[in-house]
Design a protein around this motif. Structure first.
Motif, short mmCIF file in Angstrom:
data_model
loop_
_atom_site.label_atom_id
_atom_site.label_comp_id
_atom_site.label_asym_id
_atom_site.label_seq_id
_atom_site.Cartn_x
_atom_site.Cartn_y
_atom_site.Cartn_z
N VAL A 200 10.95 -7.73 -44.48
CA VAL A 200 10.15 -8.90 -44.82
C VAL A 200 9.77 -9.62 -43.53
O VAL A 200 10.64 -9.85 -42.68
CB VAL A 200 10.90 -9.86 -45.75
CG1 VAL A 200 10.04 -11.08 -46.07
CG2 VAL A 200 11.30 -9.16 -47.05
N LYS A 201 8.48 -9.96 -43.40
CA LYS A 201 8.03 -10.67 -42.21
C LYS A 201 7.14 -11.84 -42.59
O LYS A 201 6.50 -11.84 -43.64
CB LYS A 201 7.25 -9.73 -41.28
CG LYS A 201 8.11 -8.63 -40.65
CD LYS A 201 7.31 -7.80 -39.66
CE LYS A 201 8.20 -6.78 -38.98
NZ LYS A 201 7.45 -5.96 -37.97
N GLN A 202 7.10 -12.84 -41.71
CA GLN A 202 6.16 -13.94 -41.83
C GLN A 202 4.99 -13.64 -40.89
O GLN A 202 5.10 -13.73 -39.68
CB GLN A 202 6.82 -15.27 -41.43
CG GLN A 202 5.88 -16.46 -41.54
CD GLN A 202 6.48 -17.73 -40.95
OE1 GLN A 202 7.51 -17.69 -40.29
NE2 GLN A 202 5.82 -18.86 -41.18
N LEU A 203 3.86 -13.26 -41.48
CA LEU A 203 2.74 -12.77 -40.67
C LEU A 203 1.46 -13.59 -40.84
O LEU A 203 0.66 -13.66 -39.90
CB LEU A 203 2.44 -11.31 -41.03
CG LEU A 203 3.55 -10.29 -40.78
CD1 LEU A 203 3.11 -8.91 -41.30
CD2 LEU A 203 3.88 -10.23 -39.30
N GLY A 204 1.24 -14.16 -42.02
CA GLY A 204 -0.07 -14.76 -42.26
C GLY A 204 -0.06 -16.10 -42.95
O GLY A 204 -1.06 -16.46 -43.59
#
Length: 331
Positions: A200-204
């Motif tokens: 899980v990533k915070q990208l946008g």
């Protein structure tokens, strides 16, 4: 007619109240909100009493069931308390966040001979029902792999301190919002999961606990599911099953909360691709009415307790894999 109380009067709780107003199988007679004054007008409009005390609902002999639209960490104890009070329970997904908790909840339901249902409305979409029948018929052979996506940007409109966005209630970012739906469908095809790898990533977005999820779920009886859930892009929904004699896919035309229909595509080895269009249908209401039928002694609720437990066992492993970056064995 099943008399129910809706617990939690946020946007989704009010959505369910409105839908239930169109049903001949269940009726909202009471609602619960911490500050009932904020939804007093909505309650008057829909002709039910709104209070702040869940325990008062459980003591009310005129209420046969509760519909839980509350934070995820509250579900287990609320289900147990309702079951012990002799109430049937419809709980929004996820039922719990850990395997041990969902087992406790299911045990309480069974001990008290109550009905348990869960807000997995994707199971009740007409094309998904047809997809499941096709897979179970063996027409496409052995299921090999699932590819699924459920993405949306509705959460971007919520305040950043909304409970749905907190690490406690959404510990793997999009998983509890949308990913759990496609995980449940995968469990419906393959059964219990064996292991998971998730990132899980915070990208946008400003969603600090992550807006983009990718998970690989491997199942005990074979097969994999590649799951994608994003909270920073406009809605897209897709569920495809690849088998050794063909494949089948369902694509949504709009978000399930406001359905506009679906397209089902199927290919059998040696034949041309075929497509079928489906008109809109309220799978959310269909799910609620299946709960009412089961609670009143009609057809059994179609999502089995074994599948409910398998969903949460896999979810717990996904949460742990997202936290550690490691492959996790499912309980």
């Amino acid at each position: 007619m099943l008399n129910v109380a809706v617990i939690g009067m946020g946007w989704w709780g009010k959505t369910l109240v409105t839908l239930i107003g169109n049903s001949s199988k269940l009726r909202v007679v009471k609602g619960v909100k911490r500050n009932p004054k904020t939804e007093a007008e909505f309650a008057r409009e829909h002709k039910f009493e709104i209070i702040s005390d869940y325990s008062a609902v459980l003591k009310d002999p005129d209420i046969q069931g509760v519909v839980l639209c509350t934070p995820h960490t509250l579900h287990t104890e609320q289900i147990i308390d309702a079951a012990n009070a002799g109430k049937h329970v419809f709980c929004e997904k996820p039922l719990s966040l850990t395997h041990s908790d969902v087992v406790r909840a299911v045990d309480a339901i069974n001990k008290n001979k109550a009905t348990l249902a869960v807000g997995h409305e994707r199971r009740f979409e007409p094309p998904i029902l047809d997809l499941m029948r096709t897979i179970n018929s063996g027409e496409l052979g052995t299921p090999l792999q699932i590819e699924a996506n459920f993405s949306q940007d509705k959460m971007l409109a919520l305040p950043l301190d909304n409970w749905r966005l907190t690490p406690e209630e959404a510990p793997a970012g999009p998983m509890t919002a949308t990913g759990i739906h496609i995980l449940d469908l995968a469990v419906g095809i393959f059964g219990e999961a064996e292991s998971v790898v998730c990132n899980v990533k915070q990208l946008g977005s400003r969603l600090s606990n992550g807006d983009t999820l990718a998970a690989l779920v491997s199942f005990r009886k074979g097969g994999h599911a590649l799951l994608t859930a994003i909270l920073a892009t406009p809605f897209d929904g897709r569920f495809a099953v690849y088998c050794n004699k063909g494949w089948i896919e369902v694509r949504d035309k709009a978000h399930p909360a406001t359905p506009e229909g679906w397209t089902l595509t199927q290919v059998v080895s040696g034949d041309k691709r075929t497509t079928r269009e489906y008109p809109p249908a309220s799978s959310v209401l269909t799910n609620l009415e299946a709960f009412a039928d089961a609670a009143e002694g009609g057809a059994p609720y179609p999502v089995t307790q074994k599948e409910m437990i398998a969903d949460i066992a896999a979810l717990e492993a996904i949460i742990e894999s997202a936290r550690t970056g490691q492959r996790v064995i499912v309980q």
